[in-house]
Scaffold this motif. Structure first.
Motif, PDB file in Angstrom:
ATOM      1  N   LEU A  25       0.825  -1.205   0.000  1.00  0.00           N
ATOM      2  CA  LEU A  25       0.000   0.000   0.000  1.00  0.00           C
ATOM      3  C   LEU A  25       0.863   1.261   0.000  1.00  0.00           C
ATOM      4  O   LEU A  25       0.565   2.226  -0.715  1.00  0.00           O
TER       5      LEU A  25
ATOM      6  N   GLY B  93       2.886   1.383  -3.390  1.00  0.00           N
ATOM      7  CA  GLY B  93       1.914   1.490  -4.475  1.00  0.00           C
ATOM      8  C   GLY B  93       1.311   2.872  -4.564  1.00  0.00           C
ATOM      9  O   GLY B  93       1.172   3.442  -5.657  1.00  0.00           O
ATOM     10  N   SER B  94       0.960   3.449  -3.413  1.00  0.00           N
ATOM     11  CA  SER B  94       0.411   4.809  -3.424  1.00  0.00           C
ATOM     12  C   SER B  94       1.439   5.818  -3.913  1.00  0.00           C
ATOM     13  O   SER B  94       1.097   6.785  -4.597  1.00  0.00           O
TER      14      SER B  94
ATOM     15  N   ILE C 180      -6.413  -4.099  -2.943  1.00  0.00           N
ATOM     16  CA  ILE C 180      -5.166  -3.328  -2.931  1.00  0.00           C
ATOM     17  C   ILE C 180      -5.279  -2.113  -3.836  1.00  0.00           C
ATOM     18  O   ILE C 180      -4.843  -1.011  -3.483  1.00  0.00           O
TER      19      ILE C 180
ATOM     20  N   VAL D  38      -4.609   1.642  -2.743  1.00  0.00           N
ATOM     21  CA  VAL D  38      -3.492   2.382  -3.337  1.00  0.00           C
ATOM     22  C   VAL D  38      -3.986   3.693  -3.950  1.00  0.00           C
ATOM     23  O   VAL D  38      -3.370   4.753  -3.759  1.00  0.00           O
TER      24      VAL D  38
ATOM     25  N   GLY E 126      -3.099   7.312  -2.679  1.00  0.00           N
ATOM     26  CA  GLY E 126      -2.478   8.205  -3.646  1.00  0.00           C
ATOM     27  C   GLY E 126      -3.149   9.569  -3.674  1.00  0.00           C
ATOM     28  O   GLY E 126      -2.478  10.610  -3.722  1.00  0.00           O
TER      29      GLY E 126
END
Length: 288
Positions: free
Chosen positions: A75, A78-79, A140, A144, A148
């Motif tokens: 997380l 990914g963000s 996920i 994410v 973001g």
């Protein structure tokens, strides 16, 4: 005589201001030391190889937190992969291309306001938009994207400040040599500003990795013993796991050492992520 008095007054005022700043820094550092010491004292016994490498067992009263560590890592980074390119691109447009005026001031005011919005609001937005409207489900990918959006204002602000710190002579020299504006931005301005932009990524990773409200609606689940197989699977995460153990666990007092151990691992993971970004920034600054 008056000039001497004014100089002496300025020196005294300067010492007083620096004393206040040193005191504030000392208080913050002391508070951080107390918190970390408290977590280490209460949680170090729970942290071992089994705790770090196994999933939770027996209604999460035994076992480890490996799925939580993997989920937090996915997380967090990914963000950053989602927010950093968009944040840098937005900062480039606002600083290099947008015309000064009321519209630009309103946009910057909106970005500053979004940076202060509580994370639970972003969580509800992610639930309504990514989970429900986009039909991504609790996954996920939803988490994410939500994280973001949450860290995007911070990255835009720090990236724009980094661009603003690049001397105007860099741009003027590049344009004088015949480069286009885009070539100047890509080959001159961005390399000079990139180390400063990484400061935004450090702040973003710290906030994304420690968020609970933003992921409890979009990505995190109470328990899953397996690692996710795709971006559309839900995950466990360290912040949400601490929340579950402390508020909704079947045996809260029994799992108290696990709560402190999980919090200690979360701090270590955030520190490790920040350390990677800081090392990358330092290397880029040396090359520059």
């Amino acid at each position: 005589m008056r000039s001497r008095m004014s100089i002496r007054t300025r020196h005294l005022l300067q010492k007083a201001v620096f004393g206040v700043l040193r005191g504030a820094a000392l208080i913050n550092g002391l508070a951080l030391f107390i918190i970390i010491s408290f977590l280490v004292y209460n949680g170090w016994r729970a942290v071992d190889w089994t705790f770090l490498s196994q999933p939770p067992l027996d209604s999460m009263t035994r076992g480890g937190i490996f799925p939580c560590i993997a989920g937090t890592f996915l997380l967090g980074f990914g963000s950053m992969l989602v927010a950093f390119p968009w944040g840098v691109a937005s900062a480039i447009f606002l600083h290099e291309y947008a015309r000064p005026g009321p519209a630009l001031r309103v946009i910057r005011l909106g970005i500053n306001n979004l940076a202060g919005v509580p994370s639970v609001v972003f969580g509800l937005f992610g639930l309504a938009f990514f989970v429900t409207w986009c039909k991504l489900g609790v996954s996920i990918l939803s988490g994410v994207l939500t994280l973001g959006v949450l860290i995007l204002p911070v990255i835009i602000g720090t990236a724009e400040e980094a661009l603003r710190s690049v001397p105007a002579t860099y741009r003027e020299a590049s344009l004088a040599l015949g480069a286009t504006k885009w070539q100047t931005i890509l080959r001159v301005v961005l390399p000079a500003a990139f180390p400063g932009m990484l400061t935004g990524s450090i702040l973003g990773i710290s906030r994304a990795a420690g968020e609970t409200a933003a992921i409890m609606f979009t990505a995190a689940v109470f328990f899953t013993p397996h690692l996710p197989a795709s971006l559309f699977d839900p995950v466990m995460a360290l912040p949400y796991h601490i929340y579950v153990l402390a508020t909704a666990g079947t045996q809260i007092e029994v799992t108290r050492p696990l709560q402190y151990g999980t919090a200690l691992v979360l701090i270590a993971l955030v520190f490790g992520m920040n350390l990677v970004a800081i090392v990358c920034r330092a290397r880029l600054q040396r090359k520059g």
